[in-house]
Design a protein around this motif. Sequence first.
Motif, mmCIF file in Angstrom:
data_model
loop_
_atom_site.group_PDB
_atom_site.id
_atom_site.type_symbol
_atom_site.label_atom_id
_atom_site.label_comp_id
_atom_site.label_asym_id
_atom_site.label_seq_id
_atom_site.Cartn_x
_atom_site.Cartn_y
_atom_site.Cartn_z
ATOM 1 N N ARG B 303 -6.638 13.207 -10.875
ATOM 2 C CA ARG B 303 -7.080 13.613 -9.549
ATOM 3 C C ARG B 303 -6.106 14.614 -8.900
ATOM 4 N NH1 ARG B 303 -7.887 9.488 -4.544
ATOM 5 N NH2 ARG B 303 -8.558 11.034 -2.996
ATOM 6 N N CYS B 304 -4.812 14.491 -9.255
ATOM 7 C CA CYS B 304 -3.788 15.347 -8.655
ATOM 8 C C CYS B 304 -4.002 16.813 -9.024
ATOM 9 C CB CYS B 304 -2.398 14.905 -9.101
ATOM 10 S SG CYS B 304 -2.148 13.127 -8.955
ATOM 11 N N GLU B 305 -4.582 17.035 -10.180
ATOM 12 C CA GLU B 305 -4.877 18.377 -10.667
ATOM 13 C C GLU B 305 -6.131 18.925 -9.990
ATOM 14 O OE1 GLU B 305 -3.904 21.561 -12.528
ATOM 15 O OE2 GLU B 305 -2.813 19.765 -13.184
ATOM 16 N N ALA B 306 -7.058 18.035 -9.676
ATOM 17 C CA ALA B 306 -8.366 18.457 -9.178
ATOM 18 C C ALA B 306 -8.393 18.646 -7.669
ATOM 19 C CB ALA B 306 -9.419 17.422 -9.582
ATOM 20 N N GLU B 307 -7.467 18.001 -6.973
ATOM 21 C CA GLU B 307 -7.621 17.921 -5.524
ATOM 22 C C GLU B 307 -6.248 17.862 -4.852
ATOM 23 O OE1 GLU B 307 -9.224 14.405 -2.645
ATOM 24 O OE2 GLU B 307 -9.996 14.472 -4.695
ATOM 25 N N ASN B 308 -5.998 18.775 -3.918
ATOM 26 C CA ASN B 308 -4.743 18.749 -3.160
ATOM 27 C C ASN B 308 -4.825 17.606 -2.142
ATOM 28 O OD1 ASN B 308 -2.310 19.382 -2.004
ATOM 29 N ND2 ASN B 308 -2.985 21.348 -1.137
ATOM 30 N N PRO B 309 -3.927 16.630 -2.213
ATOM 31 C CA PRO B 309 -4.054 15.480 -1.322
ATOM 32 C C PRO B 309 -3.832 15.868 0.141
ATOM 33 C CG PRO B 309 -1.967 15.394 -2.500
ATOM 34 C CD PRO B 309 -2.737 16.535 -3.087
ATOM 35 N N VAL B 310 -4.594 15.264 1.066
ATOM 36 C CA VAL B 310 -4.354 15.481 2.492
ATOM 37 C C VAL B 310 -3.544 14.306 3.029
ATOM 38 C CG1 VAL B 310 -6.414 16.877 2.881
ATOM 39 C CG2 VAL B 310 -6.545 14.388 3.109
ATOM 40 N N GLY B 320 0.653 11.591 11.791
ATOM 41 C CA GLY B 320 1.515 12.270 12.760
ATOM 42 C C GLY B 320 2.156 11.306 13.740
ATOM 43 N N GLN B 321 1.552 10.128 13.909
ATOM 44 C CA GLN B 321 2.049 9.193 14.933
ATOM 45 C C GLN B 321 2.937 8.094 14.351
ATOM 46 O OE1 GLN B 321 -0.059 9.136 18.279
ATOM 47 N NE2 GLN B 321 -0.194 11.220 17.507
ATOM 48 N N GLY B 322 2.737 7.825 13.078
ATOM 49 C CA GLY B 322 3.538 6.775 12.467
ATOM 50 C C GLY B 322 4.120 7.289 11.168
ATOM 51 N N HIS B 323 3.770 6.633 10.067
ATOM 52 C CA HIS B 323 4.216 7.051 8.752
ATOM 53 C C HIS B 323 2.992 7.566 8.002
ATOM 54 C CE1 HIS B 323 6.619 5.761 4.887
ATOM 55 N NE2 HIS B 323 6.259 7.030 4.875
ATOM 56 N N ASP B 324 3.052 8.809 7.523
ATOM 57 C CA ASP B 324 1.933 9.299 6.714
ATOM 58 C C ASP B 324 2.434 10.032 5.488
ATOM 59 O OD1 ASP B 324 1.953 12.356 7.319
ATOM 60 O OD2 ASP B 324 2.010 11.429 9.311
ATOM 61 N N VAL B 325 1.546 10.167 4.489
ATOM 62 C CA VAL B 325 1.930 10.765 3.213
ATOM 63 C C VAL B 325 0.757 11.556 2.651
ATOM 64 C CG1 VAL B 325 1.221 8.754 1.837
ATOM 65 C CG2 VAL B 325 3.021 10.263 0.971
ATOM 66 N N ALA B 326 1.064 12.636 1.927
ATOM 67 C CA ALA B 326 0.015 13.410 1.265
ATOM 68 C C ALA B 326 0.148 13.197 -0.236
ATOM 69 C CB ALA B 326 0.138 14.891 1.612
ATOM 70 N N CYS B 327 -0.503 12.153 -0.722
ATOM 71 C CA CYS B 327 -0.389 11.829 -2.150
ATOM 72 C C CYS B 327 -1.543 10.911 -2.534
ATOM 73 C CB CYS B 327 0.944 11.131 -2.423
ATOM 74 S SG CYS B 327 1.110 10.502 -4.101
ATOM 75 N N HIS B 328 -2.067 11.131 -3.749
ATOM 76 C CA HIS B 328 -3.176 10.292 -4.224
ATOM 77 C C HIS B 328 -2.700 8.938 -4.734
ATOM 78 C CE1 HIS B 328 -5.814 13.628 -3.737
ATOM 79 N NE2 HIS B 328 -5.288 14.339 -4.710
ATOM 80 N N TRP B 329 -1.405 8.856 -5.002
ATOM 81 C CA TRP B 329 -0.849 7.651 -5.615
ATOM 82 C C TRP B 329 -0.266 6.751 -4.531
ATOM 83 C CZ3 TRP B 329 4.485 6.438 -5.595
ATOM 84 C CH2 TRP B 329 4.891 5.421 -6.475
ATOM 85 N N SER B 330 -0.147 5.475 -4.796
ATOM 86 C CA SER B 330 0.606 4.647 -3.869
ATOM 87 C C SER B 330 1.471 3.674 -4.667
ATOM 88 C CB SER B 330 -0.333 3.917 -2.908
ATOM 89 O OG SER B 330 -0.459 2.581 -3.292
ATOM 90 N N PRO B 331 2.665 3.355 -4.159
ATOM 91 C CA PRO B 331 3.598 2.521 -4.919
ATOM 92 C C PRO B 331 3.007 1.163 -5.289
ATOM 93 C CG PRO B 331 4.698 3.476 -3.019
ATOM 94 C CD PRO B 331 3.249 3.800 -2.885
ATOM 95 N N GLU B 332 2.049 0.678 -4.504
ATOM 96 C CA GLU B 332 1.441 -0.616 -4.823
ATOM 97 C C GLU B 332 0.376 -0.475 -5.895
ATOM 98 O OE1 GLU B 332 1.611 0.335 -1.462
ATOM 99 O OE2 GLU B 332 3.542 -0.712 -1.367
ATOM 100 N N GLY B 333 0.075 0.757 -6.259
ATOM 101 C CA GLY B 333 -0.943 0.969 -7.276
ATOM 102 C C GLY B 333 -2.345 0.812 -6.732
ATOM 103 N N ALA B 334 -2.486 0.803 -5.408
ATOM 104 C CA ALA B 334 -3.796 0.573 -4.815
ATOM 105 C C ALA B 334 -4.723 1.771 -5.016
ATOM 106 C CB ALA B 334 -3.662 0.286 -3.330
#
Lengths: 352, 344
Positions: B303-310, B320-334
């Motif tokens: 997916r990382c190749e196909a789509e730039n994460p927002v 913008g108000q708390g903690h945010d990330v631009a990534c398709h992956w998550s450390p919990e594997g969710a």
Amino acid sequence: MRDTTTRPLVEVRNLKMYFPIHSGLMRKHTGDVKAVDDISFDIYEGETLGLVGESGCGKSTVGRALLRLYEPTAGQITIAGDDVASLSPEALRRKRPTMQMVFQDPQASLNPRMTVADIIGEPLDEHSGLSSADKLARIYELMDAVGLNRAFANRYPHAFSGGQRQRIGIARALALNPKFIVCDEPIAALDVSIQAQVVNLLEDLQDRLGLTYLFISHDLSMVRHIADRVAVMYLGQIAEISPVDALYARPLHPYAEALLSAVPEPDPSREGARQRIILKGDVPSPANPPKGCNFCTRCPKVMPVCREVEPRLQEAAPDRLVACHLIHPIDAARAGQTGQAGAQEHSQQQGV
Amino acid sequence: MPDGAMPVLEVRGLKTVFHTRGGSVHAVNDVSFHLMPGELLGVVGESGSGKSVTMMSLIGLLPSPPADVQSGQVLLGGQDLLKATPEALRKVRGARIGFVFQDPMTSLNPVFTVGSQIMAPLRKHMGLSKAQAEVRAVELLELVGIPDARRRLKSYPHQFSGGMRQRVMIAIALACDPEVLIADEPTTALDVTIQAQILELVKELRQKLGMAIVWITHDLGVVAEIADRVMVMYGGQVVEQAPVKELFRNPRHPYTRALLKTIPKLGGQRGERLQVIEGQPPILGSAPAACPFRARCAHAFARCEAENPVRRPVDGRPVGQGHDVACHWSPEGAEDPSQEAAHA
Ligand SMILES: Nc1ncnc2c1ncn2[C@@H]1O[C@H](COP(=O)(O)OP(=O)(O)OP(=O)(O)O)[C@@H](O)[C@H]1O
Ligand SMILES: Nc1ncnc2c1ncn2[C@@H]1O[C@H](COP(=O)(O)OP(=O)(O)O)[C@@H](O)[C@H]1O
Ligand code: SF4
Ligand code: SF4
Ligand SMILES: [Mg+2]
Ligand SMILES: [Mg+2]
């Protein structure tokens, strides 16, 4: 890592490097920039000696004088038995292959009109009688050693990233199988993510080839990682030389203490917990260093004697040399101020 | 915005492209952030990640051509700076947004005295008389800790040390009491002892003046020390944003996580070998259609190749108000554990 049986590869005694100041219409010699002012230290075979201190304190000058890229004003520099400071030009030429330098700015130190193969092979042309086939084989070997793809041998430096250019500089320094390498801020121009690549490479090469490094840097965290012992310089002189763990656990010289405390740590939960020593003012000019201890104009612990008498670098604890009136060799060890270092009675004889 | 407070500065969807003979460089891609009154926002990222171009785009400091600020809004108290006339922008720069750059020698004019360079904006933007401007200039130099200020007004930049020149730059940036201070690697060229002096000064000034600050640096130690909130940039994009303690405690983006592991520490256990981030930063030749970190990412998958994460929220609070990330992956594997590929 050095053990106590190894001997010094590099012995520096009373090294001075002054740059003359000429002024007035007649360009009269009116003074000297005392860039390095009477320093002595050893570097053991196979170890990395870190050299730290503020900009202009004389680190690069020490490195360059050691390789006799400058003509030292005074002192001896013995590298593997030869006094480099007094070798004849021909003897120096024969000595050159054993001692090399890696520079800060990989961009500026590589000739843009030479290919990578030419750059790495240049020292071979000068110092070895290799056939062109053997030379190319050696160039490939060096490219492999520093992790450069052989396919890039005929490219020019501009086509490489900063980290790759630094690899080219390292391959070139290795071409003649040196024993001793001065690394002058080899990672300062690189991004954080690339620095670790180059430092790991330098460490691998040291393990594999038994190299001895003088590692000049202002990055105190990286020096802690790479060095076995560290020399802290201030205004042309050495304030303290200590094994790396002892120094970072408890710096003895007030300047070393202030310098380490000024490094911001990438851990917001520890900020505030740390005691920071903010030094007032700037480093004095090396053309006109203060009388007495050269740190007396900024030292938070300055005493009247400091403005009169210059402290000598002396053994404050086993393996630790400190130049400060506050540190008395025996008292420091007795009072246990130096932690476990003071408890050990064996003393590593270490010149000076 | 939180608790109904209004940001002093808000940037939405900023996009800046350079058109050069060698092709275009997509330096800033859809960057959004805001700055609350009195807040210090740290901006980190490696060289070329777009930190400087972002900030220079805000205040119209990029020459065009080659720079082309293609879209976005930059709201300063309701006014969109991207729509402002050059004349209005100049006013904003002198009076409402102050800035300090990395190299104080190139930013100060060597042929004018330090005093005249501090007094110029005071006379131009605040309409002070020469005598009034001089009084204020002495005040400012004292504020930034230059001793013997009245006499030093007559000095030239080369007569000052690097740290003192950087103090002068800060004094000039503060001259007209700006609402926002933008500091672009202001301590990178300085020794750690002098950097410590400047950081101390900034903390003190924040308490005294309550100004909002954007502080660009590549030094995570500096960020940890002074920032309230951090924005991490990579390849011209914001890849992670969080309050400072949260970012260091719970980094979510693979780049942030790797960066925190690769730097050696001053205390604690001494590691055997440094963790590395393999590969090189991306070349920003075209508008990104994929994740800019994918070539170096240990967690990249199809997916990382196909789509730039927002950017998406991490802690439930809006982006913008708390903690945010631009990534398709998550450390919990969710996100997509089945497809996570082991990389190099
Ligand atoms: N060729 C030279 N002629 C005159 N003065 C010099 C020369 N080279 C160095 N100096 C002076 O000697 C002193 C030590 O300089 P050196 O380059 O060794 O410092 P450094 O510790 O390497 O600093 P940095 O961390 O900035 O690289 C400085 O005051 C410098 O200005
Ligand atoms: N004048 C310019 N012309 C072309 N490209 C530029 C120019 N200035 C910056 N860039 C490019 O824009 C990108 C972002 O640069 P910059 O914002 O300066 O990075 P940072 O400040 O994060 O180190 C880089 O790829 C850089 O090469
Ligand atoms: S000798 Fe005096 S001035 Fe020098 S470092 Fe020691 S206490 Fe400070
Ligand atoms: S989107 Fe994919 S490639 Fe990009 S950082 Fe996340 S996991 Fe890595
Ligand atoms: Mg140097
Ligand atoms: Mg920049």
